[in-house]
Design a protein around this motif. Structure first.
Motif, short mmCIF file in Angstrom:
data_model
loop_
_atom_site.label_atom_id
_atom_site.label_comp_id
_atom_site.label_asym_id
_atom_site.label_seq_id
_atom_site.Cartn_x
_atom_site.Cartn_y
_atom_site.Cartn_z
N VAL A 47 0.85 -1.31 -0.13
CA VAL A 47 -0.05 -0.07 -0.06
C VAL A 47 0.99 1.14 0.13
CG1 VAL A 47 -1.55 1.23 1.12
CG2 VAL A 47 -1.88 -1.35 1.16
N VAL A 48 0.75 2.09 -1.07
CA VAL A 48 1.45 3.45 -1.16
C VAL A 48 0.58 4.50 -0.90
CG1 VAL A 48 3.06 4.65 -2.56
CG2 VAL A 48 2.96 2.02 -2.57
N PRO A 49 0.91 5.37 0.09
CA PRO A 49 0.08 6.45 0.31
C PRO A 49 0.51 7.71 -0.51
CG PRO A 49 1.81 6.44 1.99
CD PRO A 49 2.06 5.23 1.15
N TYR A 50 -0.52 8.69 -0.87
CA TYR A 50 0.11 9.85 -1.81
C TYR A 50 -0.87 11.14 -1.26
CZ TYR A 50 -4.83 9.26 -4.08
OH TYR A 50 -6.07 9.10 -4.36
N ASP A 51 -0.10 12.41 -1.29
CA ASP A 51 -0.79 13.64 -1.24
C ASP A 51 -1.45 13.77 -2.69
OD1 ASP A 51 -0.68 14.18 1.33
OD2 ASP A 51 1.62 14.34 0.96
N ARG A 52 -0.26 13.41 -3.89
CA ARG A 52 -0.67 13.81 -5.11
C ARG A 52 -0.35 12.50 -6.01
NH1 ARG A 52 -1.69 19.03 -7.67
NH2 ARG A 52 -2.11 20.37 -5.87
N LEU A 53 -1.20 12.20 -6.90
CA LEU A 53 -1.21 10.87 -7.63
C LEU A 53 -1.09 11.19 -9.13
CD1 LEU A 53 -1.07 7.69 -7.80
CD2 LEU A 53 -3.60 7.69 -7.67
N ILE A 54 0.05 10.65 -9.99
CA ILE A 54 0.05 10.95 -11.28
C ILE A 54 -0.23 9.60 -11.90
CG2 ILE A 54 1.56 11.67 -13.11
CD1 ILE A 54 2.01 13.13 -9.55
N LEU A 55 -1.00 9.39 -12.78
CA LEU A 55 -1.41 8.29 -13.91
C LEU A 55 -0.58 8.34 -14.94
CD1 LEU A 55 -5.26 7.64 -13.24
CD2 LEU A 55 -3.40 6.74 -11.98
N ALA A 56 0.62 7.59 -15.13
CA ALA A 56 1.19 7.73 -16.48
C ALA A 56 1.30 6.23 -16.92
CB ALA A 56 2.60 8.08 -16.17
N THR A 57 0.07 5.85 -16.98
CA THR A 57 -0.08 4.16 -17.29
C THR A 57 -0.06 3.85 -18.68
OG1 THR A 57 -2.55 4.37 -17.29
CG2 THR A 57 -1.58 3.79 -15.18
N GLY A 58 0.27 4.93 -19.68
CA GLY A 58 0.59 4.41 -21.02
C GLY A 58 -0.64 3.73 -21.83
N SER A 59 -0.52 2.91 -22.70
CA SER A 59 -1.47 2.19 -23.34
C SER A 59 -1.31 0.84 -23.67
CB SER A 59 -1.39 2.93 -24.72
OG SER A 59 -0.34 2.95 -25.50
N ASN A 60 -2.00 0.12 -24.25
CA ASN A 60 -1.89 -1.17 -24.48
C ASN A 60 -2.30 -1.43 -25.95
OD1 ASN A 60 -1.74 -2.60 -21.92
ND2 ASN A 60 -3.73 -2.55 -21.20
N PRO A 61 -1.63 -2.67 -26.51
CA PRO A 61 -1.67 -2.90 -27.72
C PRO A 61 -3.29 -3.14 -28.18
CG PRO A 61 -0.64 -4.59 -26.76
CD PRO A 61 -0.74 -3.57 -25.76
N VAL A 62 -3.69 -2.83 -29.33
CA VAL A 62 -5.16 -3.33 -29.79
C VAL A 62 -4.96 -4.72 -30.15
CG1 VAL A 62 -6.82 -2.88 -31.19
CG2 VAL A 62 -5.86 -0.93 -29.93
N LEU A 63 -5.62 -5.75 -29.89
CA LEU A 63 -5.87 -6.97 -30.16
C LEU A 63 -7.10 -7.03 -31.07
CD1 LEU A 63 -4.77 -9.05 -27.07
CD2 LEU A 63 -3.31 -7.91 -28.97
N PRO A 64 -6.93 -7.41 -32.22
CA PRO A 64 -8.00 -7.30 -33.34
C PRO A 64 -8.91 -8.35 -33.03
CG PRO A 64 -6.17 -7.78 -34.38
CD PRO A 64 -5.71 -7.47 -33.16
N PRO A 65 -10.18 -8.26 -33.31
CA PRO A 65 -11.31 -9.58 -33.34
C PRO A 65 -10.94 -10.45 -34.31
CG PRO A 65 -12.38 -7.75 -34.25
CD PRO A 65 -11.04 -7.22 -34.05
N LEU A 66 -10.13 -11.16 -34.35
CA LEU A 66 -9.52 -12.13 -35.47
C LEU A 66 -9.98 -13.72 -34.78
CD1 LEU A 66 -5.80 -10.97 -36.52
CD2 LEU A 66 -8.18 -10.36 -37.50
N ARG A 67 -10.58 -14.37 -35.62
CA ARG A 67 -10.82 -15.61 -35.40
C ARG A 67 -9.57 -16.41 -35.02
NH1 ARG A 67 -13.90 -18.18 -40.07
NH2 ARG A 67 -11.93 -18.27 -40.99
N GLY A 68 -9.70 -17.25 -34.07
CA GLY A 68 -8.37 -17.97 -33.68
C GLY A 68 -7.39 -17.13 -33.00
#
Length: 422
Positions: free
Chosen positions: A98-119
């Motif tokens: 558990v990490v306490p904060y006074d200020r929190l910064i979200l720098a969580t970036g992005s995930n690759p898009v996984l296309p809706p492909l069969r298989g």
């Protein structure tokens, strides 16, 4: 939550470009003893420059070469934040911490898009099937590097910046590469048709087989179901594949913010102070949506981090008003026949497709494989594309970024001369 010793507890979630830059700037600008910084990075690796992953895949650099400078303060690697407790101002982690904060910064970036492909997915299998790789993280890069061999048949799905970079890198490793792009031409977000044609010609000269307007329907597994052996197109044609790379874009990582009840649309919504709907929580980089815009570019992430660091430490009036970003890419050759000492440099900025009434100036040298184009609207430079010859890119980019009127007596053709018309 009281700050320890009078210092603000600032917690950054995300060890990518945005998070690391913010940590470095906070250390540089905060008066001594006013900030206690903790950076939580989900990946076990030292923070690295994601833009250069293709150079690692190509074998040009080792992973250590693209490492970012050490993070000042408390850096914790391999720690995944799973919940934000806004009432008690705590970040709860997967390891029970558990990490306490006074200020929190979200720098969580992005995930690759996984296309809706069969298989692509199956109920009894967690993650991607054998032979299929995303190309977003250092682990993705290292897995691809371990799998590719000279002559390996590789199919890259996606012809944007990431897909082109991956295809070039795999070709440089000696793979037989096919690049499948659903759109009409390569790098549609950055290039115009003429620039894309030149890029395609260069990729094909390096041995990459390029298919545009090509929709992928599914993945074909081996008889025992353990490995993907081919990529099936919408017309039924199959591309044999020992490796399949998914480069279909990225999507902001907003799960933490959404679960915490923050305002999330396409990304985590922030104002000019890069604040979310909770004034004690900020967001920067790929995950942040500012003024209804997602950037997904390193330049914007760096600028946001710089502004936020000033705002939190020495300049409460600092504001972020948007970024005018230039995309730049160097594609190396993949074989002696392709003149390996001559890479293809590419730069694009602003609006590369003119509107009715815009002025356009283009210079093409088919012999040298160079292409230059600028778009002018009224007395302003609004965009440009340069391939093969970037002698004018510095002056053009400054003119565009400053958004200043062009000299009325300067012929537009001079914009494409070495001094950029200055």
């Amino acid at each position: 939550m009281a700050a320890v010793g009078g210092a603000k507890e600032i917690v950054v979630i995300g060890g990518g470009t945005a998070g690391v830059r913010l940590a470095q700037r906070l250390a540089a600008t905060a008066p001594a003893g006013t900030v206690n910084l903790t950076l939580l990075g989900e990946e076990p690796h030292a923070p690295y420059n994601r833009v250069l992953l293709a150079e690692v895949l190509a074998g040009r650099y080792g992973p250590e070469v693209i490492a970012l400078p050490p993070v000042p303060g408390g850096e914790r690697r391999g720690v995944r934040a799973v919940r934000i407790d806004r009432d008690d101002r705590l970040v709860r982690c997967a390891d029970g911490g558990v990490v306490p904060y006074d200020r929190l910064i979200l720098a969580t970036g992005s995930n690759p898009v996984l296309p809706p492909l069969r298989g692509l997915r199956r109920p009894d299998h967690d993650g991607l099937p054998e032979g299929v790789h995303a190309f977003r993280t250092m682990d993705d890069c290292l897995a691809l590097s371990a799998a590719v061999r000279p002559g390996t048949r590789a199919v890259v799905i996606g012809g944007g910046l990431l897909g082109v970079s991956a295809a070039r890198a795999l070709a440089e490793r000696g793979a037989q590469v096919v690049l499948a792009q659903q759109g009409e031409y390569l790098m549609e977000r950055q290039l115009d048709r003429a620039g894309s044609r030149l890029l395609r010609t260069q990729l094909e000269a390096w041995g990459v087989e390029v298919h545009t307007e090509c929709r992928v329907r599914g993945l074909v597994r081996t008889a025992d179901g353990t490995w993907v052996a081919a990529v099936e197109l919408a017309d039924g044609f199959r591309l044999d594949a020992e490796l399949t790379v998914l480069a279909c874009g990225v999507r902001p990582r907003t799960g933490l913010a959404r679960t915490a009840g923050l305002d999330v649309r396409r990304g985590v919504v922030v104002d000019d102070e890069l604040r979310t709907s909770d004034p004690r929580i900020h967001a920067i980089g790929d995950c942040a949506e500012h003024d209804e815009r997602l950037y997904g570019l390193a330049g914007a992430a760096l600028e946001q981090a710089d502004v936020l660091a000033r705002l939190l430490t020495v300049d409460p009036s600092a504001r972020y008003t948007g970024t005018r970003s230039l995309t730049r890419l160097t594609l190396g050759a993949s074989s002696p026949e392709a003149q390996p000492e001559i890479p293809l440099d590419l730069a694009a900025f602003g609006e590369t497709t003119p509107l009715p009434g815009d002025d356009t100036v283009q210079l093409t040298d088919a012999t040298r494989g160079t292409y230059r184009k600028v778009v002018v609207r009224g007395d302003r430079l609004v965009g440009g594309v340069l391939l093969g010859d970037l002698a004018t890119v510095g002056t053009l980019a400054r003119t565009w970024e400053d958004d200043v009127p062009l000299p009325p007596t300067t012929p537009l053709l001079h914009l494409l001369t070495p001094d950029g018309g200055s």
